[in-house]
Scaffold this active site. Structure first.
Site, PDB file in Angstrom:
ATOM      1  N   GLU A  40       0.853  -1.190   0.000  1.00 56.22           N
ATOM      2  CA  GLU A  40       0.000   0.000   0.000  1.00 56.22           C
ATOM      3  C   GLU A  40       0.897   1.252   0.000  1.00 56.22           C
ATOM      4  O   GLU A  40       1.921   1.278   0.691  1.00 56.22           O
ATOM      5  CB  GLU A  40      -0.834  -0.073   1.292  1.00 56.22           C
ATOM      6  CG  GLU A  40      -1.809   1.063   1.521  1.00 56.22           C
ATOM      7  CD  GLU A  40      -2.533   0.885   2.877  1.00 56.22           C
ATOM      8  OE1 GLU A  40      -2.035   0.125   3.747  1.00 56.22           O
ATOM      9  OE2 GLU A  40      -3.605   1.510   3.062  1.00 56.22           O
ATOM     10  N   LYS A 109      -9.575   1.498  -1.902  1.00 54.48           N
ATOM     11  CA  LYS A 109      -9.757   0.892  -0.578  1.00 54.48           C
ATOM     12  C   LYS A 109     -11.128   1.228   0.011  1.00 54.48           C
ATOM     13  O   LYS A 109     -11.461   2.402   0.208  1.00 54.48           O
ATOM     14  CB  LYS A 109      -8.643   1.386   0.359  1.00 54.48           C
ATOM     15  CG  LYS A 109      -8.579   0.668   1.704  1.00 54.48           C
ATOM     16  CD  LYS A 109      -7.351   1.159   2.495  1.00 54.48           C
ATOM     17  CE  LYS A 109      -7.133   0.399   3.779  1.00 54.48           C
ATOM     18  NZ  LYS A 109      -5.884   0.850   4.453  1.00 54.48           N
ATOM     19  N   CYS A 142      -4.867  -3.721   2.699  1.00 54.96           N
ATOM     20  CA  CYS A 142      -4.583  -3.638   4.137  1.00 54.96           C
ATOM     21  C   CYS A 142      -5.808  -3.915   5.021  1.00 54.96           C
ATOM     22  O   CYS A 142      -6.252  -5.043   5.068  1.00 54.96           O
ATOM     23  CB  CYS A 142      -3.956  -2.271   4.441  1.00 54.96           C
ATOM     24  SG  CYS A 142      -3.015  -2.284   6.009  1.00 54.96           S
TER      25      CYS A 142
END
Lengths: 262, 262
Positions: A40, A109, A142
């Site tokens: 990321e 995300k 993540c």
């Protein structure tokens, strides 16, 4: 077709985009693979102080980071997934998929972590799976790990492999990804970073432990907590086609959504 | 109110219902608690050969096993969850909740494992949460662990504690329950059995490792792989009310179902 899958564990210098991209690509150039997964925000670092800083470091999907990665993917005839701050009117915490022919896809995300809420707009593209020559690759980033719905959605869309650029600070994810693989019978590749970013009074330490996990929950390889490095493994992604845990259990088919209403 | 929670790890003799119930209750009598969790099918054993055998050993929710457990719960002023083969026209792999005043509720296993499909009808009551004096208790059974939807549904219905009678043969569940607790910020109590049942050409070994896990994923206590025993812990279930992982993350509120469509 056998996939040579590489996860790249980096330690970017905050804000030094050119340096960070060059370091990562040098590491990758030393180790041939078909698909590389970068962390990321691998080009910028993670611990932004304010929105001005994020705006300054964000790039479009055709920005300089993309150009460098795309050149690498073309030269090496490979695919790369990398995390970056995406400038697109709003700013997203995104991951791009790049192939030998250039840009192939984007994930934004969905589940932002902690102060990311100050800097990024939550993703609006859902969870996406891309059909690549070696199998179907789904993207998440993540903190999406803590929501079983993320990996589940990717598995239901046919992902063989969950590609998971990360900047982990909590301790749970490496073991939780074993559960994600077992419950969906998919591979997962988490590319995390290491190091520390102490900026603006917020001190973050990243846990490393990038890993590749099999559909049976075996940790096929895991990097250390502090080292910069790259891990490559040969995988047959179609192992993830077999969802039959027993002669009577087909993991995804046997879901019973009508019993899950809350 | 502090809860004294007990998980009971047994090694039943197949088919010897009276003996199995008596052994378990003796063990429980030696160890005061407010809520006892017994394994799946604790009274009959697990490895049925055919449907005739299941029919013979199945009981209604007011059968002899219930009578013995209810007497114990009344005498000890406690609650008990136990797994049994439920005869109700069809036969279910069920768990009953019994309190000092008698029968309180039922869960019928939604996700059957392996040859259970030959013997049991899949559960039709959804996942249920019961409001008890010490907190909200949700029920699931054994293989439900592999479906994140089970624990998630219970958490969304307000469970503080997931009570999980089991007869585990696969190795994954004890660690996977850590993920279940972390992703839902709930307690979990898995009561498993030990021993071996080699019947009709099917040889099963049960893994034990009954455990109590906290909302932060700490294994508060775990029994061994082979021992019969009981584990009691004092818990404040309302710790599970706090779903704020960070100042910006409320775990259940932040779910984004519109992004999960497959």
């Amino acid at each position: 077709m056998q996939l040579r899958l590489a996860i790249v564990q980096t330690n970017p210098v905050f804000g030094e985009v050119e340096l960070n991209v060059r370091s990562a690509l040098n590491l990758m150039r030393s180790t041939p693979a078909d698909l590389y997964v970068l962390p990321e925000l691998f080009n910028t670092g993670y611990n932004f102080i304010d929105g001005v800083e994020v705006s300054r470091l964000a790039e479009s999907t055709s920005g300089p980071t993309f150009q460098s990665v795309a050149e690498f993917a073309r030269d090496q005839a490979c695919h790369v997934v990398y995390g970056f701050a995406e400038s697109a009117g709003r700013i997203y915490n995104s991951a791009a998929l790049v192939g030998p022919g250039g840009f192939m896809g984007l994930y934004r995300k969905v589940h932002l972590f902690d102060r990311e809420h100050l800097f990024f707009t939550p993703g609006d593209l859902g969870f996406r799976v891309f059909n690549l020559p070696f199998g179907n690759v789904g993207l998440m980033i993540c903190f999406d790990w803590i929501y079983p719905e993320a990996a589940r959605t990717l598995a239901l869309k046919g992902a063989h492999l969950i590609v998971h650029p990360s900047n982990l600070v909590l301790p749970y994810c490496p073991d939780a990804m074993v559960t994600r693989c077992v419950e969906n019978r998919v591979f997962a590749a988490t590319a995390d970073r290491v190091g520390r970013e102490d900026r603006g009074g917020v001190d973050l330490r990243f846990i490393g432990k990038s890993e590749i996990v099999s559909p049976r929950g075996e940790i096929l390889g895991r990097l250390g907590a502090d080292e910069v490095g790259i891990l490559v493994m040969g995988l047959d992604l179609h192992e993830a086609d077999f969802k039959k845990l027993t002669g009577y259990n087909d993991l995804l088919v046997d879901r019973r959504p009508e019993q899950y209403s809350a």
